[in-house]
Scaffold this active site. Structure first.
Site, mmCIF file in Angstrom:
data_model
loop_
_atom_site.group_PDB
_atom_site.id
_atom_site.type_symbol
_atom_site.label_atom_id
_atom_site.label_comp_id
_atom_site.label_asym_id
_atom_site.label_seq_id
_atom_site.Cartn_x
_atom_site.Cartn_y
_atom_site.Cartn_z
ATOM 1 N N ASN A 296 0.872 -1.169 0.000
ATOM 2 C CA ASN A 296 0.000 0.000 0.000
ATOM 3 C C ASN A 296 0.913 1.224 0.000
ATOM 4 O O ASN A 296 1.446 1.611 1.030
ATOM 5 C CB ASN A 296 -0.885 -0.041 1.253
ATOM 6 N N ARG B 171 -2.635 -2.117 -3.442
ATOM 7 C CA ARG B 171 -3.836 -1.315 -3.249
ATOM 8 C C ARG B 171 -3.732 -0.119 -4.191
ATOM 9 O O ARG B 171 -2.760 0.638 -4.139
ATOM 10 C CB ARG B 171 -3.910 -0.832 -1.808
ATOM 11 N N HIS C 119 -12.746 2.968 -0.079
ATOM 12 C CA HIS C 119 -12.723 1.994 1.028
ATOM 13 C C HIS C 119 -13.498 0.735 0.630
ATOM 14 O O HIS C 119 -13.980 -0.002 1.487
ATOM 15 C CB HIS C 119 -13.376 2.548 2.319
ATOM 16 N N LEU D 297 -14.973 3.705 10.112
ATOM 17 C CA LEU D 297 -14.571 4.945 10.778
ATOM 18 C C LEU D 297 -13.106 4.848 11.190
ATOM 19 O O LEU D 297 -12.777 4.317 12.251
ATOM 20 C CB LEU D 297 -15.458 5.188 12.010
ATOM 21 N N ASN E 80 -9.124 7.029 10.188
ATOM 22 C CA ASN E 80 -8.706 8.409 9.960
ATOM 23 C C ASN E 80 -9.476 8.947 8.746
ATOM 24 O O ASN E 80 -10.000 10.045 8.768
ATOM 25 C CB ASN E 80 -7.192 8.462 9.777
ATOM 26 N N ARG F 120 -10.201 15.500 6.911
ATOM 27 C CA ARG F 120 -10.996 15.913 5.741
ATOM 28 C C ARG F 120 -12.373 16.397 6.183
ATOM 29 O O ARG F 120 -12.971 15.828 7.100
ATOM 30 C CB ARG F 120 -11.197 14.744 4.772
ATOM 31 N N PHE G 288 -8.738 10.285 17.831
ATOM 32 C CA PHE G 288 -9.909 10.195 18.695
ATOM 33 C C PHE G 288 -9.571 9.964 20.160
ATOM 34 O O PHE G 288 -10.295 10.398 21.049
ATOM 35 C CB PHE G 288 -10.851 9.088 18.195
ATOM 36 N N ARG G 289 -8.454 9.260 20.405
ATOM 37 C CA ARG G 289 -8.079 9.021 21.805
ATOM 38 C C ARG G 289 -7.807 10.342 22.508
ATOM 39 O O ARG G 289 -8.275 10.593 23.618
ATOM 40 C CB ARG G 289 -6.837 8.129 21.877
ATOM 41 N N GLY H 264 -10.261 1.973 12.865
ATOM 42 C CA GLY H 264 -9.690 2.426 14.147
ATOM 43 C C GLY H 264 -10.699 2.993 15.135
ATOM 44 O O GLY H 264 -10.768 2.564 16.292
ATOM 45 N N VAL H 265 -11.518 3.938 14.693
ATOM 46 C CA VAL H 265 -12.501 4.556 15.586
ATOM 47 C C VAL H 265 -13.683 3.611 15.801
ATOM 48 O O VAL H 265 -14.115 3.364 16.940
ATOM 49 C CB VAL H 265 -12.992 5.907 15.010
ATOM 50 N N GLU I 87 -13.870 0.410 15.634
ATOM 51 C CA GLU I 87 -13.566 -0.789 16.412
ATOM 52 C C GLU I 87 -13.250 -0.485 17.868
ATOM 53 O O GLU I 87 -13.353 -1.358 18.728
ATOM 54 C CB GLU I 87 -12.368 -1.531 15.783
ATOM 55 N N GLU J 55 -8.025 -5.151 5.388
ATOM 56 C CA GLU J 55 -7.902 -4.859 3.964
ATOM 57 C C GLU J 55 -6.759 -5.644 3.325
ATOM 58 O O GLU J 55 -6.848 -6.057 2.174
ATOM 59 C CB GLU J 55 -7.709 -3.350 3.761
#
Ligand code: AMP
Length: 398
Positions: free
Chosen positions: A11, A92, A181, A210, A212, A242, A284-285, A331-332, A334, A385
């Site tokens: 990727n 990818r 995606h 969800l 980045n 974005r 998000f953390r 990431g978010v 999960e 992925e």
């Protein structure tokens, strides 16, 4: 672990290269790694294999150098990739335009076509091509396969794919909603069907990827009928950096009244907007910690994020009519339990309930976070992925 039959998944981003050597059938990962800040003096590469993580701070002038360094890491672990019997190198590729909607074995003609459609994804496709050329040069005997991020959404119904603009202009410039995606939405929707032990053709679902970057899709019986990203990955949900949906008039205003150039607006909307634009932070953390500390900007960023997400969930509930499952991934999706709870709060009337205890469980496995007896199964489904690209690549080379 032998590399025989494995797929090297690459990727390539503009200044990064992620790779993973994975067995497509078992999903066993032989090794993975990431090269960052390629082209910069401070580049580095991290390689994980045999339970060891090694980082090398080394100058990587280009993607070829990064792949060469990765091959050296493999060699040091006793794997000579050039003659290890790899099934394929799977790349990818972000934008397949109207030309590509299936995993495609890479030939000079395919490279030329990806190049031709590069203006549709000027930040992504050229980087993908650099990775493709470098891998073909260094592993000339292994077939290369391109797996396109847009492919899954190729069959979007016309009404969902069409922008309400002048038809002639749209035709001339290939302006339509492509969606991105796709590899993740495809993989996760398949996992949802497996989890529910139900043929995918019989279920309607909403997948919320969800990370980045973020996107939502409505999938009826395995076929996507709508998705939130459009001509580019900029449309739709609020993302890390974005903006997602904005009034296109805002772009004109920024140019005419504020004097920003097209490139400046591009940077503003792609890199300085979304959560980062709203509160200076895109992880998000950290945002969650800031909200707990009473930070009003972080709170607003979170509220805007959730508002947009709920708007898409609402739209897709109506488009699908009947929804059997809603899946959170990336990431978010999960990891951030509060996002899952807030995105679906107050929808009991539609058979959508998030159980607080189930939602609080942390796990790397697919799991149900709604009570067993509610109409809609709300699930957390880890995406993969790389494995999806490996499987598609290996299938296409037979
Ligand atoms: P991805 O693009 O799928 O790798 O997702 C990356 C994003 O996931 C990061 O920017 C974080 O905002 C988010 N993330 C990762 N781990 C967590 C976590 N434990 N809690 C909340 N958000 C997380």
């Amino acid at each position: 672990m032998s590399a025989q039959g494995a797929v090297l998944v690459l990727n390539a981003g503009s200044s990064s290269l992620k790779y993973q050597l994975v067995h497509p059938d078992s999903g066993e990962v032989v090794a993975d790694g990431i090269a960052e800040r390629i082209g910069d003096r401070a580049s580095s590469i991290t390689h994980e294999q045999d339970g060891r993580t090694e980082t090398d701070e080394v100058s990587l002038p280009d993607h070829r150098a990064a792949i060469e360094r990765a091959l050296e890491f493999f060699r040091a672990h006793g794997t000579e990739l050039a003659d290890a019997g790899l099934a394929a190198v799977g790349h990818r590729v972000v934008h397949g335009g109207r030309s590509f909607y299936e995993p495609t074995v890479i030939t000079p003609e395919v490279i030329a076509e990806i190049e031709r459609i590069s203006p549709l994804a000027p930040l992504h496709n050229p980087a993908n091509l650099v990775g493709i050329s470098a891998a073909r040069e260094l592993l000339p005997d292994v077939p290369s396969v391109a797996v396109f991020d847009t492919a899954f959404f190729h069959g979007l119904p016309d009404a969902a794919a069409t922008y309400a603009i002048d038809r002639a202009v749209a035709e001339e410039h290939a302006l339509r909603r492509y969606g991105f995606h796709g590899t993740s939405h495809d993989y996760v929707s398949g996992q949802v069907a497996r989890f529910l032990d139900c043929p995918i053709g019989e279920i309607n679902q909403i997948v919320l990827h969800l990370g980045n970057g973020a996107s939502a899709s409505a999938i009826a019986g395995g076929a996507p009928i709508d998705t939130s990203m459009g001509m580019t990955p900029l449309e739709g949900l609020v993302m890390g950096t974005r903006s997602g949906d904005i009034d296109p008039g805002l772009v004109l205003h920024l140019h005419r009244a504020a004097g920003l150039s097209v490139d400046e607006i591009d940077t503003l909307l792609n890199k300085q907007s979304g959560l980062r634009g709203l509160c200076g932070e895109n992880d998000f953390r950290t945002i969650t910690e800031q909200i707990e500390a009473g930070d009003a900007d972080a709170r607003r960023a979170y509220d805007v994020y959730i508002h947009r997400l709920r708007r898409y969930v609402g739209a897709y509930l109506v488009e699908l009519g009947r929804v059997d499952a809603i899946a959170f991934t990336a990431g978010v999706g999960e990891n951030a339990a509060s996002v899952r709870a807030d995105a679906l709060a107050g929808l009991e009337h539609y058979g959508i309930v998030v159980d607080p205890d189930r939602n609080a469980v942390r796990s790397r496995e697919a799991r149900r976070i709604s009570p067993d007896d509610t109409e809609v199964a709300v699930l957390v489904v880890p995406t993969n992925e790389e494995l999806a690209i490996a499987r598609q690549s290996s299938a296409v080379v037979g």
